[in-house]
Design a protein around this motif. Structure first.
Motif, PDB file in Angstrom:
ATOM      1  N   GLN A 147      52.387  43.739  35.361  1.00 23.58           N
ATOM      2  CA  GLN A 147      53.522  43.023  35.952  1.00 23.58           C
ATOM      3  C   GLN A 147      53.091  41.668  36.496  1.00 23.58           C
ATOM      4  O   GLN A 147      53.853  40.700  36.439  1.00 23.58           O
ATOM      5  CB  GLN A 147      54.143  43.854  37.077  1.00 23.58           C
ATOM      6  CG  GLN A 147      54.930  45.058  36.607  1.00 23.58           C
ATOM      7  CD  GLN A 147      55.440  45.898  37.766  1.00 23.58           C
ATOM      8  OE1 GLN A 147      54.848  45.928  38.837  1.00 23.58           O
ATOM      9  NE2 GLN A 147      56.550  46.595  37.552  1.00 23.58           N
ATOM     10  N   SER A 148      51.889  41.605  37.008  1.00 22.14           N
ATOM     11  CA  SER A 148      51.404  40.349  37.602  1.00 22.14           C
ATOM     12  C   SER A 148      50.943  39.344  36.553  1.00 22.14           C
ATOM     13  O   SER A 148      50.850  38.150  36.837  1.00 22.14           O
ATOM     14  CB  SER A 148      50.252  40.640  38.566  1.00 22.14           C
ATOM     15  OG  SER A 148      49.089  41.076  37.854  1.00 22.14           O
ATOM     16  N   LYS A 149      50.667  39.825  35.337  1.00 18.70           N
ATOM     17  CA  LYS A 149      50.090  38.951  34.319  1.00 18.70           C
ATOM     18  C   LYS A 149      51.139  38.344  33.391  1.00 18.70           C
ATOM     19  O   LYS A 149      51.078  37.152  33.084  1.00 18.70           O
ATOM     20  CB  LYS A 149      49.078  39.722  33.472  1.00 18.70           C
ATOM     21  CG  LYS A 149      47.882  40.259  34.242  1.00 18.70           C
ATOM     22  CD  LYS A 149      47.033  39.139  34.825  1.00 18.70           C
ATOM     23  CE  LYS A 149      46.321  38.348  33.744  1.00 18.70           C
ATOM     24  NZ  LYS A 149      45.378  37.373  34.325  1.00 18.70           N
ATOM     25  N   LYS A 150      52.044  39.158  32.887  1.00 14.32           N
ATOM     26  CA  LYS A 150      53.065  38.744  31.914  1.00 14.32           C
ATOM     27  C   LYS A 150      52.467  38.407  30.539  1.00 14.32           C
ATOM     28  O   LYS A 150      53.042  38.722  29.504  1.00 14.32           O
ATOM     29  CB  LYS A 150      53.882  37.545  32.427  1.00 14.32           C
ATOM     30  CG  LYS A 150      54.574  37.785  33.753  1.00 14.32           C
ATOM     31  CD  LYS A 150      55.526  38.966  33.677  1.00 14.32           C
ATOM     32  CE  LYS A 150      56.252  39.176  34.995  1.00 14.32           C
ATOM     33  NZ  LYS A 150      57.106  40.389  34.952  1.00 14.32           N
ATOM     34  N   GLU A 151      51.322  37.739  30.530  1.00 11.65           N
ATOM     35  CA  GLU A 151      50.603  37.462  29.290  1.00 11.65           C
ATOM     36  C   GLU A 151      49.135  37.813  29.495  1.00 11.65           C
ATOM     37  O   GLU A 151      48.623  37.734  30.611  1.00 11.65           O
ATOM     38  CB  GLU A 151      50.720  35.992  28.890  1.00 11.65           C
ATOM     39  CG  GLU A 151      52.134  35.556  28.535  1.00 11.65           C
ATOM     40  CD  GLU A 151      52.200  34.078  28.174  1.00 11.65           C
ATOM     41  OE1 GLU A 151      51.180  33.371  28.389  1.00 11.65           O
ATOM     42  OE2 GLU A 151      53.257  33.627  27.687  1.00 11.65           O
ATOM     43  N   LEU A 152      48.466  38.190  28.409  1.00  9.43           N
ATOM     44  CA  LEU A 152      47.046  38.508  28.466  1.00  9.43           C
ATOM     45  C   LEU A 152      46.290  37.632  27.481  1.00  9.43           C
ATOM     46  O   LEU A 152      46.712  37.470  26.330  1.00  9.43           O
ATOM     47  CB  LEU A 152      46.794  39.981  28.115  1.00  9.43           C
ATOM     48  CG  LEU A 152      47.355  41.051  29.047  1.00  9.43           C
ATOM     49  CD1 LEU A 152      47.085  42.437  28.464  1.00  9.43           C
ATOM     50  CD2 LEU A 152      46.747  40.941  30.433  1.00  9.43           C
ATOM     51  N   SER A 153      45.191  37.062  27.936  1.00  7.07           N
ATOM     52  CA  SER A 153      44.311  36.376  26.993  1.00  7.07           C
ATOM     53  C   SER A 153      43.704  37.428  26.077  1.00  7.07           C
ATOM     54  O   SER A 153      43.750  38.631  26.366  1.00  7.07           O
ATOM     55  CB  SER A 153      43.209  35.616  27.741  1.00  7.07           C
ATOM     56  OG  SER A 153      42.312  36.542  28.358  1.00  7.07           O
ATOM     57  N   ASP A 154      43.132  37.001  24.971  1.00  6.28           N
ATOM     58  CA  ASP A 154      42.517  37.970  24.062  1.00  6.28           C
ATOM     59  C   ASP A 154      41.411  38.750  24.752  1.00  6.28           C
ATOM     60  O   ASP A 154      41.232  39.954  24.508  1.00  6.28           O
ATOM     61  CB  ASP A 154      41.959  37.257  22.822  1.00  6.28           C
ATOM     62  CG  ASP A 154      43.071  36.759  21.903  1.00  6.28           C
ATOM     63  OD1 ASP A 154      44.201  37.265  22.013  1.00  6.28           O
ATOM     64  OD2 ASP A 154      42.801  35.855  21.085  1.00  6.28           O
ATOM     65  N   LEU A 155      40.673  38.085  25.652  1.00 10.93           N
ATOM     66  CA  LEU A 155      39.603  38.774  26.379  1.00 10.93           C
ATOM     67  C   LEU A 155      40.182  39.804  27.334  1.00 10.93           C
ATOM     68  O   LEU A 155      39.685  40.943  27.408  1.00 10.93           O
ATOM     69  CB  LEU A 155      38.754  37.759  27.150  1.00 10.93           C
ATOM     70  CG  LEU A 155      37.607  38.336  27.989  1.00 10.93           C
ATOM     71  CD1 LEU A 155      36.624  39.105  27.099  1.00 10.93           C
ATOM     72  CD2 LEU A 155      36.873  37.221  28.743  1.00 10.93           C
ATOM     73  N   GLU A 156      41.231  39.436  28.071  1.00 12.00           N
ATOM     74  CA  GLU A 156      41.876  40.383  28.986  1.00 12.00           C
ATOM     75  C   GLU A 156      42.479  41.548  28.212  1.00 12.00           C
ATOM     76  O   GLU A 156      42.421  42.695  28.671  1.00 12.00           O
ATOM     77  CB  GLU A 156      42.965  39.667  29.790  1.00 12.00           C
ATOM     78  CG  GLU A 156      42.426  38.673  30.793  1.00 12.00           C
ATOM     79  CD  GLU A 156      43.512  37.824  31.410  1.00 12.00           C
ATOM     80  OE1 GLU A 156      43.349  37.371  32.556  1.00 12.00           O
ATOM     81  OE2 GLU A 156      44.548  37.588  30.733  1.00 12.00           O
ATOM     82  N   PHE A 157      43.045  41.274  27.061  1.00 16.28           N
ATOM     83  CA  PHE A 157      43.627  42.308  26.197  1.00 16.28           C
ATOM     84  C   PHE A 157      42.565  43.320  25.785  1.00 16.28           C
ATOM     85  O   PHE A 157      42.761  44.540  25.910  1.00 16.28           O
ATOM     86  CB  PHE A 157      44.234  41.615  24.968  1.00 16.28           C
ATOM     87  CG  PHE A 157      44.879  42.533  23.970  1.00 16.28           C
ATOM     88  CD1 PHE A 157      46.177  42.979  24.152  1.00 16.28           C
ATOM     89  CD2 PHE A 157      44.194  42.942  22.834  1.00 16.28           C
ATOM     90  CE1 PHE A 157      46.788  43.818  23.221  1.00 16.28           C
ATOM     91  CE2 PHE A 157      44.786  43.779  21.901  1.00 16.28           C
ATOM     92  CZ  PHE A 157      46.090  44.212  22.092  1.00 16.28           C
ATOM     93  N   GLU A 158      41.416  42.838  25.329  1.00  8.04           N
ATOM     94  CA  GLU A 158      40.344  43.724  24.884  1.00  8.04           C
ATOM     95  C   GLU A 158      39.764  44.519  26.044  1.00  8.04           C
ATOM     96  O   GLU A 158      39.452  45.714  25.906  1.00  8.04           O
ATOM     97  CB  GLU A 158      39.235  42.908  24.204  1.00  8.04           C
ATOM     98  CG  GLU A 158      39.653  42.230  22.901  1.00  8.04           C
ATOM     99  CD  GLU A 158      40.008  43.210  21.802  1.00  8.04           C
ATOM    100  OE1 GLU A 158      39.568  44.376  21.871  1.00  8.04           O
ATOM    101  OE2 GLU A 158      40.728  42.813  20.869  1.00  8.04           O
TER     102      GLU A 158
END
Length: 316
Positions: A186-197
């Motif tokens: 909820q706090s992010k809304k989007e994830l970088s590829d690194l955060e996603f992994e």
């Protein structure tokens, strides 16, 4: 790299010594081990273990050098246990304590010996105790240190969850981990590829597969995924349970409907293969022709979809 034995002579006795260290990624603690024996008596060693925090850049501080106050001389000395002069001090203290090289002596808290030699090690001990205390707090909820390192969990959230847990309101630790995941997304809304992994990596290690799978599905609810992330999502979700595959397929269809142009063949495929969520979206957002509405009026996944399809046919 292979560690090499070195030699030091004290009072005409030849000692062999080896300095090594081992890093624990989970606790971020490092154990430096000094092993000393009289040449020829390897099995009756003096073994000293020094538990410290791992320095982010330098590694084990007692192996690379750390400034410690030396109380007897009222000076600050760079202590590096790779240097023979410090090995000599440890051997001499061991001999003073009764070790003679004929029986093995293992010391689990080598920092106590440094303290006896006059070095101020209270900060090193406090760092270790703080880290171990944190690990115990995390362990209560089946968190690992990675939850903190990757930013999913904060110390503030951990404290709040401890208060709730101690009140006895909910003793199911997976509920707390799931809530942490939702808060993070909820706090992010989007994830970088690194955060996603990293998100997937942490959940793949979770002891509760169903909770982890549910937290993975929450990504669709809260995160605007990139095309690349949508593409790799099915592979990243392997291992969380077969029940997830239908949901992932649904989300992929919805993503294509919302973001890409689509022909009649694709719409027909969505009608035939999509679940009730996809079919409801088609009815609300897509300009369906008479034939497609008739398909839904017969093959709709639930009564509401079939009824709405028939009403649209009558109005057309």
């Amino acid at each position: 790299m292979k560690k090499s034995l070195r030699k030091i002579i004290i009072d005409q006795t030849e000692f062999m010594f080896l300095v090594s260290d081992k890093y624990d990624r989970e606790t971020e603690l490092n154990t430096l081990t000094v092993k000393v024996y009289v040449n020829g008596n390897k099995r009756t060693s003096l073994i000293l273990r020094f538990l410290t925090m791992e320095h982010y850049y330098a590694g084990q501080p007692l192996k690379t050098g750390i400034n410690l106050v030396h109380t007897p001389s009222d000076t600050t000395i760079s202590v590096n246990l790779n240097e023979p002069k410090f090995i000599r001090q440890l051997i001499e203290l061991g001999l003073k304590k009764g070790w003679n090289g004929q029986a093995q002596l293992e010391v689990k808290n080598g920092l106590d010996w440094l303290n006896e030699l006059g070095y101020e090690v209270s900060e090193l001990i406090e760092e270790v105790e703080t880290s171990l205390e944190l690990m115990e707090r995390l362990k209560k909820f089946d968190y690992t240190k990675s939850w903190l390192d990757c930013g999913l969990l904060t110390l503030e959230i951990l404290s709040e969850q401890e208060q709730l847990f101690n009140k006895g309101e909910d003793q199911n630790t997976e509920h707390y981990r799931f809530a942490t995941c939702v808060h993070y997304l909820q706090s992010k809304k989007e994830l970088s590829d690194l955060e996603f992994e990293r998100y997937f990596m942490i959940l793949q290690e979770d002891p509760n597969t169903y909770m982890a799978g549910s937290a993975v599905i929450e990504v669709f609810k809260w995160i605007r995924l990139t095309e690349k992330q949508f593409e790799v999502f099915p592979n990243r979700a392997i291992g969380f349970g077969d029940w997830m595959q239908k949901i992932i397929f649904r989300e992929q269809l919805l993503h294509q409907l919302k973001t890409k142009s689509h022909d009649m063949e694709f719409i027909n495929s969505c009608i035939q293969n999509g679940d009730s969520v996809v079919q409801r979206y088609l009815l609300k957002q897509c300009d369906l022709n008479q034939d497609q509405l008739e398909q839904l009026s017969v093959h709709g996944k639930n009564k509401q979809i079939r009824t709405v399809s028939k009403e649209k046919i009558l109005k057309s």
